[in-house]
Design a protein around this motif. Structure first.
Motif, mmCIF file in Angstrom:
data_model
loop_
_atom_site.group_PDB
_atom_site.id
_atom_site.type_symbol
_atom_site.label_atom_id
_atom_site.label_comp_id
_atom_site.label_asym_id
_atom_site.label_seq_id
_atom_site.Cartn_x
_atom_site.Cartn_y
_atom_site.Cartn_z
ATOM 1 N N UNK A 1 0.823 -1.205 0.000
ATOM 2 C CA UNK A 1 0.000 0.000 0.000
ATOM 3 C C UNK A 1 0.861 1.261 0.000
ATOM 4 N N UNK A 2 1.953 1.225 0.743
ATOM 5 C CA UNK A 2 2.857 2.378 0.766
ATOM 6 C C UNK A 2 3.458 2.599 -0.620
ATOM 7 N N UNK A 3 3.928 1.508 -1.247
ATOM 8 C CA UNK A 3 4.527 1.627 -2.575
ATOM 9 C C UNK A 3 3.483 2.057 -3.606
ATOM 10 N N UNK A 4 2.258 1.533 -3.484
ATOM 11 C CA UNK A 4 1.190 1.927 -4.412
ATOM 12 C C UNK A 4 0.947 3.424 -4.338
ATOM 13 N N UNK A 5 0.913 3.950 -3.114
ATOM 14 C CA UNK A 5 0.733 5.390 -2.944
ATOM 15 C C UNK A 5 1.848 6.162 -3.632
ATOM 16 N N UNK A 6 3.062 5.658 -3.512
ATOM 17 C CA UNK A 6 4.211 6.351 -4.113
ATOM 18 C C UNK A 6 4.178 6.311 -5.631
ATOM 19 N N UNK A 7 3.912 5.136 -6.201
ATOM 20 C CA UNK A 7 3.990 5.040 -7.669
ATOM 21 C C UNK A 7 2.782 5.697 -8.341
ATOM 22 N N UNK A 8 1.671 5.846 -7.621
ATOM 23 C CA UNK A 8 0.548 6.607 -8.190
ATOM 24 C C UNK A 8 0.951 8.057 -8.414
ATOM 25 N N UNK A 9 1.634 8.640 -7.415
ATOM 26 C CA UNK A 9 2.088 10.021 -7.565
ATOM 27 C C UNK A 9 3.129 10.137 -8.679
ATOM 28 N N UNK A 10 4.049 9.175 -8.729
ATOM 29 C CA UNK A 10 5.087 9.204 -9.764
ATOM 30 C C UNK A 10 4.477 9.053 -11.150
ATOM 31 N N UNK A 11 3.502 8.182 -11.278
ATOM 32 C CA UNK A 11 2.884 7.972 -12.588
ATOM 33 C C UNK A 11 2.185 9.234 -13.067
ATOM 34 N N UNK A 12 1.573 9.962 -12.122
ATOM 35 C CA UNK A 12 0.924 11.220 -12.494
ATOM 36 C C UNK A 12 1.943 12.195 -13.093
ATOM 37 N N UNK A 13 3.135 12.253 -12.492
ATOM 38 C CA UNK A 13 4.175 13.139 -13.013
ATOM 39 C C UNK A 13 4.703 12.645 -14.362
ATOM 40 N N UNK A 14 4.868 11.320 -14.504
ATOM 41 C CA UNK A 14 5.357 10.760 -15.767
ATOM 42 C C UNK A 14 4.370 11.021 -16.907
ATOM 43 N N UNK A 15 3.071 10.982 -16.570
ATOM 44 C CA UNK A 15 2.052 11.267 -17.587
ATOM 45 C C UNK A 15 2.182 12.710 -18.068
ATOM 46 N N UNK A 16 2.369 13.614 -17.115
ATOM 47 C CA UNK A 16 2.521 15.032 -17.475
ATOM 48 C C UNK A 16 3.764 15.266 -18.326
#
Length: 282
Positions: free
Chosen positions: A231-246
């Motif tokens: 769950x901790x890692x999921x929270x982290x990679x969700x934020x990272x993916x948002x930045x990668x999309x941008x």
């Protein structure tokens, strides 16, 4: 019991501290040695041995093992049962465990050792020691389990809420960057689901559909059964993916990067003391 997964806590039965070993489920082991100290504080092990000399005790222990232990040795059990009651008969927890391969009793050595028993057996022993004392044990044991359940629910909800907050950031990034204006809601849903599965594959190694196919009897999705680390890692990679999309990275590029990051973070979290403290509350 697997030592690495045990959590030690205690209950207070009318002033007597009794150790409890838990794996986070209902198969807790309670210290018979501590219970015995209520009657015989100097030689509690002798009280446990006296209890085990009784034929009724051996029959109870044997029945419990037959219900839950497929490796229980019936021949050795019958021998102990036949010998019970004789003046010369002595049976220690260690002897019972060694000869019958019993799992309901655990003998631990060392300063904080002693004899522990599955809660079913521990309550039976407590009844033999004192019916009144047993009620105090049960009452405080119920309090302990209620606190554990409340703590687990609180920590789980905190992490799920954190995950949902990051998911909102994630979906907003998808909407702003990947979804053109005036696209139908049905097609928007397809895009959201695809991006959600990108995270699923990066962290869990499978899509939501693949997980449901493997677990037809479970409700929800694999995120509902995730570990605290995941769950901790999921929270982290969700934020990272948002930045990668941008930044305009393709799905394939993002999947490779997020998978590599997820693996690295999971390895780091396995030895993280702060996460271990959170886990100890569950």
């Amino acid at each position: 019991m697997a030592e690495s997964k045990q959590k030690k806590s205690s209950i207070n039965a009318n002033g007597t501290e009794i150790s409890v070993l838990s794996k986070g489920n209902e198969d807790d082991f309670i210290s018979l040695t501590d219970i015995a100290k209520f009657k015989n504080p100097e030689f509690p092990a002798d009280l446990v041995k006296n209890w085990m000399r009784s034929r009724s005790t051996i029959e109870f222990l044997g029945l419990w093992e037959q219900m839950y232990n497929s490796n229980f040795k019936l021949v050795e059990f019958d021998q102990f049962k036949n010998e019970a009651g004789a003046n010369s008969f002595v049976l220690s927890p260690q002897k019972w465990i060694t000869h019958t391969q019993a799992i309901g009793l655990v003998s631990k050595s060392g300063r904080y050792g002693g004899t522990f028993a599955h809660k079913d057996i521990a309550f039976e022993f407590a009844s033999w020691v004192s019916a009144e004392f047993k009620l105090y044990i049960i009452k405080d044991y119920q309090r302990l389990k209620a606190e554990e359940n409340n703590s687990h629910a609180l920590n789980w909800n905190v992490n799920r809420i954190l995950s949902k907050i990051n998911y909102k950031i994630h979906t907003d990034a998808i909407k702003l960057t990947l979804i053109p204006e005036n696209v139908s809601k049905a097609h928007q849903g397809i895009t959201y689901a695809t991006e959600a599965d990108l995270l699923n594959v990066a962290l869990f190694g499978k899509t939501a559909k693949e997980w449901r196919k493997e677990n037809p009897n479970l409700e929800g999705n694999h995120r509902d059964y995730a570990t605290l680390h995941q769950l901790i890692v999921l929270s982290n990679i969700e934020s990272l993916n948002a930045e990668y999309i941008k930044e305009g990275l393709s799905q394939q590029e993002r999947l490779i990067k997020l998978n590599r990051i997820a693996i690295g973070q999971l390895h780091s979290l396995l030895d993280n003391l702060s996460v271990k403290k959170l886990e100890s509350l569950n």
